[in-house]
Design an enzyme around this catalytic site. Structure first.
Site, short mmCIF file in Angstrom:
data_model
loop_
_atom_site.label_atom_id
_atom_site.label_comp_id
_atom_site.label_asym_id
_atom_site.label_seq_id
_atom_site.Cartn_x
_atom_site.Cartn_y
_atom_site.Cartn_z
N ASN A 199 0.79 -1.11 -0.14
CA ASN A 199 -0.18 -0.07 0.09
C ASN A 199 0.74 1.12 0.01
OD1 ASN A 199 0.65 0.85 2.85
ND2 ASN A 199 -0.29 -1.33 3.24
N ASP A 242 -4.12 -6.50 5.28
CA ASP A 242 -5.08 -7.39 6.06
C ASP A 242 -5.12 -8.70 5.51
OD1 ASP A 242 -5.94 -5.72 7.78
OD2 ASP A 242 -7.22 -4.70 6.16
N LYS A 281 -13.61 0.02 15.37
CA LYS A 281 -12.14 -0.82 15.47
C LYS A 281 -11.50 -0.74 17.01
CE LYS A 281 -10.68 -0.08 10.79
NZ LYS A 281 -9.64 0.32 9.70
N LYS A 329 -11.32 -4.20 18.92
CA LYS A 329 -9.79 -4.72 19.10
C LYS A 329 -9.59 -4.72 20.62
CE LYS A 329 -8.36 -4.18 14.49
NZ LYS A 329 -7.33 -4.16 13.46
O1 PMT Z 1 2.92 6.07 6.61
P1 PMT Z 1 2.13 7.28 6.17
O2 PMT Z 1 2.40 7.48 4.59
O3 PMT Z 1 2.94 8.38 6.97
O4 PMT Z 1 0.71 7.12 6.51
C1 PMT Z 1 0.23 7.09 7.87
C2 PMT Z 1 -0.91 6.03 7.89
C3 PMT Z 1 -1.93 6.69 7.15
C4 PMT Z 1 -0.57 4.75 7.23
C5 PMT Z 1 -1.22 5.82 9.45
O5 PMT Z 1 -1.56 7.34 9.94
C6 PMT Z 1 -2.34 5.08 9.50
O6 PMT Z 1 -3.76 5.81 9.53
N1 PMT Z 1 -2.38 3.76 9.60
C7 PMT Z 1 -3.35 2.71 9.82
C8 PMT Z 1 -3.77 2.31 8.51
C9 PMT Z 1 -5.01 1.52 8.41
O7 PMT Z 1 -6.17 2.00 8.06
O8 PMT Z 1 -4.81 0.40 9.16
P2 PMT Z 1 -6.43 -0.59 9.39
O9 PMT Z 1 -7.54 -0.04 9.41
O10 PMT Z 1 -6.01 -1.61 8.30
O11 PMT Z 1 -5.78 -1.22 10.79
C10 PMT Z 1 -6.30 -0.59 11.98
C11 PMT Z 1 -5.24 -0.82 12.95
O12 PMT Z 1 -4.83 -2.33 13.33
C12 PMT Z 1 -3.90 -0.15 12.75
O13 PMT Z 1 -3.40 0.45 13.77
C13 PMT Z 1 -2.93 -1.21 11.97
O14 PMT Z 1 -1.71 -0.97 12.51
C14 PMT Z 1 -3.49 -2.59 12.98
N2 PMT Z 1 -3.26 -3.57 12.27
C15 PMT Z 1 -4.26 -3.99 10.94
C16 PMT Z 1 -3.88 -5.26 10.51
C17 PMT Z 1 -3.15 -6.04 10.98
N3 PMT Z 1 -3.03 -7.34 10.23
N4 PMT Z 1 -2.46 -5.66 12.12
C18 PMT Z 1 -2.32 -4.67 12.74
O15 PMT Z 1 -1.83 -4.24 13.65
#
Ligand code: PMT
Length: 415
Positions: free
Chosen positions: A216, A285, A343, A347
């Protein structure tokens, strides 16, 4: 003599050196040079009267950037407008700050560029007064200084001693080394002193074959800014980073990983020993169910990929028997707060940071806008540089963890 710790703290910081009309303006040249030697990105803003004491050309040569002098300069505004400049800065240091400039700052007068920047800037502001000892001691100046202190401005000096006007007393601008040391201290809040903080940042890459992967647009900038802010706040920081092109912040231990599975393993090795876990990474994911040993060949018109879920690192850490204070991120294109809150609940997190995805926010941008949510609270942080937002987020996390420590003593009962 400057300490290497001060140099490290100043490294990579965006500092506006403001110069107002005082004979001490000649020291601003050395200040600008030394800040740049320490690795700071420096922009100089001069008042009209400052240009009577030292030329903008000198400061331009020393800062390596055009010097800003005029609020109404259309060319300068087109290059970087004053509001943009105010957002850009990690710190405004006005050295020297004359009595007249201090009076304008106190009254909120925005008629010159430097005063307007100070009004518009949300980053810390420090001023180094420099004036005749009688002007400094005058009740009007002292009342102004008291007001600025109440507004949390940082007053550096002045020093005592002989003055350019031939008098002796308080009013000399601090020496350059003292100013740089004081600036370094401003970046070190100490609010997380003694805490161990684990942070994930960047994307993950899930290989399809030896040459292709699913990933991504995360650049790691947000997570690295948070790691830097946590280290400046006195924490012992470990940063688990996906593949990104960023330098490791000073005093941060970095563990490089590529896949979600490697990130999961690296985090679990550290998680039980940390006090705070901040999951900024954009973890995949899903990953390909099978990784081809050889490069996949182009054949049919269509191709189907079977993807399988990765392990949720954040949820795993939050489910530990004695979890750290656990902070998730949620980057969303729509229904930002709804999705983020759900979320957090699903979580079982202490806090979630909702991150809109847009042209100036989220993935691979230098700026961002955040909504910080916890079960009984919500703070919105307006569009700003990721570095400034990171420092604000760290302050809020420190306040929340302290609130839990003092009210509950154990675990995660206070939300
Ligand atoms: O890196 P940059 O370009 O500066 O951008 C920053 C960012 C936009 C990536 C960051 O600020 C951000 O928002 N990160 C979360 C991205 C996201 O949408 O994550 P998610 O919705 O897929 O997951 C939710 C949370 O679970 C996140 O904290 C993620 O780290 C965590 N997660 C998700 C999937 C997984 N398998 N393990 C996890 O720990």
């Amino acid at each position: 003599m400057l300490q290497s710790g001060d140099m490290n703290t100043i490294y990579n910081k965006r500092i506006i050196v403001g110069i107002s009309g005082s004979i001490a303006a000649y020291k601003s040249a050395e200040l600008t040079r030394r800040l740049r030697d320490a690795g700071a990105d420096v922009r100089v803003v001069m008042t009209r009267s400052a240009t009577e004491f030292i030329t903008p050309l000198t400061l331009q040569a020393l800062s390596g950037k055009p010097v800003h002098t005029d609020l109404m300069d259309a060319d300068a505004e087109a290059a970087m407008g004053h509001i943009e400049l105010a957002r850009w800065a990690d710190l405004i240091l006005v050295a020297p700050a004359s009595a007249a400039f201090i009076a304008r700052l106190t009254s909120g007068d925005a008629s010159d560029l430097l005063s307007a920047l100070c009004l518009a800037c949300q980053a810390p502001i420090a001023i180094a007064p420099a004036m005749n000892q009688a002007m400094w001691s005058n009740a009007a100046t002292q009342a102004n200084i008291d007001t600025l202190k109440q507004r949390q401005l940082n007053i550096l000096g002045p020093a005592q001693g002989s003055q350019a006007c031939g008098e002796t007393g308080p009013g000399r601008m601090l020496e350059v080394e003292q100013l740089i040391t004081s600036c370094a201290e401003l970046f070190q809040s100490g609010v997380l002193a003694g805490r161990r903080v684990l942070i994930t940042a960047g994307p993950t890459r899930e290989p399809l074959d030896p040459v292709r992967y699913i990933s991504n647009r995360s650049s790691g900038k947000m997570g690295f800014a948070i790691a830097e802010a946590a280290a400046e706040a006195g924490a012992d920081v470990t940063l688990v980073a996906g593949p990104v092109l960023l330098n490791t912040p000073e005093r941060v231990t970095r563990v490089d990983v590529e896949t979600a599975s490697q990130m999961h393993q690296a985090v679990l090795e550290q998680a039980s020993a940390c006090d705070i876990f901040i999951a900024t990474a954009a973890v995949a994911d899903y990953r390909p169910g099978l990784q081809a040993v050889n490069k996949i060949k182009k054949q049919a018109e269509e191709m189907q990929l079977k993807l399988v879920k990765t392990q949720d690192i954040l949820a795993t850490v939050a489910a530990l028997e004695t979890p750290p204070f656990t902070v998730g991120f949620a980057a969303e294109t729509d229904r930002l707060l709804d999705y983020a809150r759900s979320k957090m609940e699903r979580k079982n997190l202490h806090m979630i940071v909702a991150n809109p995805v847009g042209p100036t926010q989220g993935f691979n941008q230098d700026t961002n806008e955040l909504d910080i949510l916890w079960p009984n609270g919500h703070i919105h942080l307006d569009l700003d540089s990721k570095k400034t937002l990171a420092r604000k987020l760290i302050t809020i996390i420190a306040e929340r963890t302290n609130a839990i420590d003092t009210t509950e003593n154990t675990g995660r009962k206070t939300r």
